[in-house]
Scaffold this active site. Structure first.
Site, mmCIF file in Angstrom:
data_model
loop_
_atom_site.group_PDB
_atom_site.id
_atom_site.type_symbol
_atom_site.label_atom_id
_atom_site.label_comp_id
_atom_site.label_asym_id
_atom_site.label_seq_id
_atom_site.Cartn_x
_atom_site.Cartn_y
_atom_site.Cartn_z
ATOM 1 C CG ASP A 171 -26.383 -15.853 46.676
ATOM 2 O OD1 ASP A 171 -26.983 -16.952 46.729
ATOM 3 O OD2 ASP A 171 -25.235 -15.741 46.210
ATOM 4 N NE ARG A 183 -17.883 -13.988 46.909
ATOM 5 C CZ ARG A 183 -18.717 -14.940 46.481
ATOM 6 N NH1 ARG A 183 -20.007 -14.719 46.462
ATOM 7 N NH2 ARG A 183 -18.262 -16.100 46.064
ATOM 8 C CG ASP A 240 -29.190 -20.337 37.948
ATOM 9 O OD1 ASP A 240 -30.148 -20.567 37.209
ATOM 10 O OD2 ASP A 240 -28.046 -20.109 37.513
HETATM 11 P P1 IMP Z 1 -28.241 -23.109 41.806
HETATM 12 O O1 IMP Z 1 -27.770 -24.336 42.521
HETATM 13 O O2 IMP Z 1 -28.101 -23.262 40.303
HETATM 14 O O3 IMP Z 1 -29.626 -22.651 42.188
HETATM 15 O O4 IMP Z 1 -27.220 -21.957 42.098
HETATM 16 C C1 IMP Z 1 -27.052 -21.396 43.327
HETATM 17 C C2 IMP Z 1 -25.706 -20.729 43.458
HETATM 18 O O5 IMP Z 1 -25.056 -20.505 42.180
HETATM 19 C C3 IMP Z 1 -25.874 -19.375 44.076
HETATM 20 O O6 IMP Z 1 -25.903 -19.452 45.487
HETATM 21 C C4 IMP Z 1 -24.684 -18.618 43.519
HETATM 22 O O7 IMP Z 1 -23.548 -18.841 44.318
HETATM 23 C C5 IMP Z 1 -24.441 -19.231 42.143
HETATM 24 N N1 IMP Z 1 -25.074 -18.425 41.081
HETATM 25 C C6 IMP Z 1 -26.123 -18.785 40.321
HETATM 26 N N2 IMP Z 1 -26.451 -17.801 39.453
HETATM 27 C C7 IMP Z 1 -25.567 -16.803 39.670
HETATM 28 C C8 IMP Z 1 -25.392 -15.494 39.086
HETATM 29 O O8 IMP Z 1 -26.111 -15.043 38.184
HETATM 30 N N3 IMP Z 1 -24.368 -14.739 39.587
HETATM 31 C C9 IMP Z 1 -23.550 -15.178 40.586
HETATM 32 N N4 IMP Z 1 -23.690 -16.385 41.162
HETATM 33 C C10 IMP Z 1 -24.685 -17.192 40.707
#
Ligand code: IMP
Length: 183
Positions: free
Chosen positions: A103, A169, A106
């Site tokens: 999805d 969601r 980040d």
């Molecule tokens: P990462 O490991 O920081 O890249 O984050 C990945 C996961 O964090 C995603 O699959 C989401 O579940 C959650 N996430 C990161 N940013 C957001 C946001 O802006 N809204 C909602 N969920 C987020």
């Protein structure tokens, strides 16, 4: 609806469902071309990718297999930065072409962990398809996702599979909040 409230927080529209659908169709066309006469395995990362995965796969015409995984790492909007465990990873990825469907990427920590686990099975190829990418927030050196729906700023987003504290969601569109701390 340009503004909504979730758990007392105000969110404003960022991407309408129409825009998301159009972009999704283009990504699907690209994947169909790139994987012509192959049979990729799509792996959706739950929970956030469930709507994007469904909409994307409805537009994909190459023969393919589909699986879902779940990675426990977050609660609320605060990232612990520690990815704990991966659930449901298919065990037949050796010599296969794998496409991970996210999805949102980040910090890239979740994706990094998933890719490491997938590579242990020695697949032929692994690419990443993410609906949203926050380029400013990447903290790890991950390979650039091959297929990106939209690059967004360093802001918290909700809807179309993405949640704010478990809520939102089911929203058709994607909303942003600048007041919610980015994980
Ligand atoms: P990462 O490991 O920081 O890249 O984050 C990945 C996961 O964090 C995603 O699959 C989401 O579940 C959650 N996430 C990161 N940013 C957001 C946001 O802006 N809204 C909602 N969920 C987020």
């Amino acid at each position: 609806m340009n503004k909504i409230q979730i758990a007392g927080k105000e969110f404003e529209i960022l991407l309408e469902n129409d825009q998301i659908s159009k972009r999704t169709r283009l990504i699907a066309i690209q994947i169909d071309v790139d994987y012509e006469s192959r049979c990729p395995v799509f792996i959706g990362v739950l929970d956030g990718s469930f709507i994007f995965m469904a909409d994307l796969l409805k537009e994909i015409h190459v023969s393919c297999e589909i699986g879902f995984i779940k990675v426990s790492s977050y609660s609320g909007t605060e990232s612990t930065g520690k990815v704990k465990k991966i659930f449901g990873l298919p065990e037949y990825l050796h010599n296969r072409d794998v496409i991970v469907v996210e999805d949102i990427v980040d910090t890239g920590l979740t994706l990094n962990y998933i890719l490491t686990e997938i590579h242990k099975q020695k697949p032929s190829s692994v690419t990443v398809c993410t609906l949203l990418l926050k380029p400013g927030a990447l903290k790890t050196r991950i390979e650039e996702p091959e297929y990106v729906g939209f690059e967004i700023g360093n802001e918290f987003v909700v809807g179309y599979g993405l949640d704010y504290d478990g809520l939102g969601r089911n929203l058709k569109d994607i909303y942003r909040s600048k007041t919610v701390a980015v994980p």
